[in-house]
Design an enzyme around this catalytic site. Structure first.
Site, PDB file in Angstrom:
ATOM      1  N   THR A  26       0.843  -1.197   0.000  1.00  0.00           N
ATOM      2  CA  THR A  26       0.000   0.000   0.000  1.00  0.00           C
ATOM      3  C   THR A  26       0.881   1.251   0.000  1.00  0.00           C
ATOM      4  OG1 THR A  26      -1.672  -1.237   1.197  1.00  0.00           O
ATOM      5  CG2 THR A  26      -1.856   1.174   1.249  1.00  0.00           C
TER       6      THR A  26
ATOM      7  N   CYS B 133      32.095   6.913  10.368  1.00  0.00           N
ATOM      8  CA  CYS B 133      32.445   6.506  11.724  1.00  0.00           C
ATOM      9  C   CYS B 133      31.699   5.226  12.063  1.00  0.00           C
ATOM     10  CB  CYS B 133      32.062   7.613  12.691  1.00  0.00           C
ATOM     11  SG  CYS B 133      32.792   7.430  14.302  1.00  0.00           S
TER      12      CYS B 133
END
Ligand SMILES: *Cc1c(COP(=O)(O)O)cnc(C)c1O
Length: 388
Positions: free
Chosen positions: A239, A327
Site C-alpha cells: 500500500t 564513523c
C-alpha cells in the site's frame, strides 16, 4: 542556541509548503489507493498527480516510467538488483560501477558478487572523475549494467553522464545513475542524459524522508522488486505511502520552480565560505573537481586537525557539518571516496564536509568562518605540526 545547519547532503528540512500538501493525506483522505470507492479514488488521483510531477521534473516521456519507492537506497537496490536478476545467466553476469558510489550501490554490488555476478569498480582520478576510455575498455559482451553516481555526496563531483550513456548505448548496455544529490541542484533530464534508470530521494530536496522514486525507461528489462499486490504496476507491491508521495510531488514542484534562484544563492554562499576559510586559515585543501562540481558541497582537509575533533567542537558551537570519514562502531574508518581520490588516510581524517542549502544565510556563513578559524587555531596550537 541558534543552530547553523551545513549538512544538506545528509538530509534537508521539510519545506512548510510540502507539509501542508501532505496534511490532508495524514487525516481525512486516508483511503487505500487500490479501493475502487470514493476514498480510494481520491488517493489514487493524488498519487497519479505526484507521478506526473516527478516525470515532468526529470523529463520522462510518461508517468508510467516512475515507480515510487521508500527512498534513494531502495531505488538503487531496485535498479541494480532488478537488472541483475532479470539478466542472470541469459545476457551475462558482469556489472560496471565506480569505486566512489554511495553505499546503497556499492554494498548492493558487493552482495551480488556473492551471488555469481562479476563487478568492475572503476577507479577515479584525484578530482573524482572516471575515465571514459577506461569505461569503454571495461565493457564486455556479458556486461549487463553500468551504474554510476551522477553527483557524489561527499565531494560533489559530477560525472559526464551524457557521454557515459553514449558509450553504453554503443554497446547496448543499460545505464543506471544514482541522481539523489543532483535533484534540485542541477537540471536533470533523462532524455538529454540517455539513462535507463535513475534514483531519486525526496528528503534530499526538502521533501519527506522514507519516500523516493525510480525512473525506469520504457522497455528496460528488470525484475519486479517487491512482490505482493498490484501496486506500482506489480513492480513494487505494498500500500502506497500516500502522504509522503504527495509531499514528494510538492517538493518536486518547488525544486523545479526555485532551481535557478537556489543554485545562484548557494554558489554565492559556498564561494563565501571557501574564500573566507582560505583567507583566514593556512594549509587547507579542497577535495573534488573545480568545475564539474555540485556548487553546494565543500569538502575541506585541514592540515594537522582531526576532522572528528573539529566537528565536535563545531557542534558545541551550534554548527552542524559532517565528516569525510564514516564513523563505524567507535573506530574512524577513512571515507572510501576520499581514499579513492588518492588522499592519504591521515589527510582524509582531517576532512570536513560543509553542504549548503536553501535556508542558509550570509551571516551564518560568516559565523561559520569565524568559528572554524578559531577552533582550527586552537586544535593546531595543542598538536604537533604533522597530519594527525
Ligand atoms: C542520501 C543518499 C542516498 C540514500 O537515500 P535515502 O533516501 O536516504 O535512502 C543514496 N545516494 C546518495 C548519493 C545519497 O546522497
Amino acid at each position: 542556541m541558534n543552530h547553523i545547519y551545513l549538512d544538506h547532503n545528509a538530509t534537508t528540512p521539510l519545506c512548510p509548503q510540502v507539509l501542508e500538501a501532505m496534511m490532508p493525506y495524514l487525516t481525512d483522505q486516508f483511503g487505500n489507493g487500490s479501493s475502487i470507492h470514493f476514498y480510494g479514488r481520491q488517493v489514487r488521483s493524488a498519487v497519479d498527480k505526484a507521478r506526473e510531477q516527478v516525470a515532468d521534473l526529470i523529463g520522462a516521456k510518461s508517468p508510467g516510467e516512475i515507480v515510487f519507492t521508500s527512498g534513494g537506497t531502495e531505488s538503487d537496490n531496485y535498479s541494480v538488483k532488478g537488472v541483475a536478476l532479470h539478466q542472470k545467466n541469459s545476457c551475462g553476469n558482469h556489472i560496471i560501477t565506480t569505486s566512489i558510489e554511495h553505499s546503497a550501490v556499492l554494498h548492493t554490488c558487493e552482495h551480488l558478487e556473492k551471488h555469481g555476478f562479476e563487478v568492475t569498480y572503476l577507479p577515479v582520478d584525484r578530482h573524482g572523475l572516471i575515465s571514459l576510455d577506461q569505461l569503454r575498455e571495461t565493457i564486455r559482451n556479458d556486461t549487463i549494467l553500468i551504474s554510476i553516481i551522477y553527483v557524489n555526496n561527499e565531494i560533489g563531483t559530477i560525472q559526464s553522464m551524457a557521454e557515459i550513456c553514449g558509450i553504453a548505448q554503443d554497446h547496448g548496455v543499460p545505464v543506471h545513475t544514482d541522481a539523489v544529490q543532483a535533484i534540485g541542484k542541477i537540471p536533470v533530464d533523462v532524455e538529454d542524459l540517455g539513462v535507463n534508470l535513475l534514483s531519486l530521494s525526496a528528503h534530499k530536496f526538502y521533501g519527506p524522508k522514507g519516500v523516493g522514486a525510480n525512473y525506469v525507461r520504457r522497455r528496460t528489462r528488470l525484475a519486479n522488486f517487491v512482490h505482493g499486490g498490484a501496486q506500482e504496476r506489480n513492480r513494487r507491491a505494498g500500500t502506497e505511502n500516500v502522504a509522503a508521495i504527495v509531499g514528494m510531488g510538492e517538493a518536486v514542484e518547488i525544486a523545479k520552480r526555485d532551481l535557478q534562484e537556489n543554485s545562484d544563492r548557494i554558489v554565492k554562499l559556498t564561494n563565501r565560505l571557501r574564500n573566507g576559510l582560505r583567507e583566514k586559515i593556512e594549509n587547507i585543501y579542497e577535495n573534488g573537481h573545480s568545475e564539474h562540481k555540485d556548487p553546494g558541497t565543500l569538502s575541506i582537509s585541514f592540515e594537522s586537525v582531526s576532522g572528528e575533533m573539529l566537528l565536535m567542537r563545531l557542534d558545541m558551537e551550534g554548527i552542524c557539518a559532517s565528516s569525510g570519514s564514516a564513523c563505524a562502531s567507535g573506530s574512524v574508518e577513512p571515507s572510501h571516496v576520499l581514499a579513492q581520490l588518492g588522499i592519504p588516510p591521515e589527510v582524509a581524517q582531517s576532512t570536513v564536509r560543509f553542504s549548503m542549502g536553501s535556508t542558509n544565510t550570509e551571516e551564518q556563513i560568516d559565523e561559520t568562518i569565524e568559528k572554524v578559524t578559531e577552533i582550527v587555531a586552537q586544535i593546531r596550537s595543542v598538536q604537533n605540526s604533522s597530519w594527525v
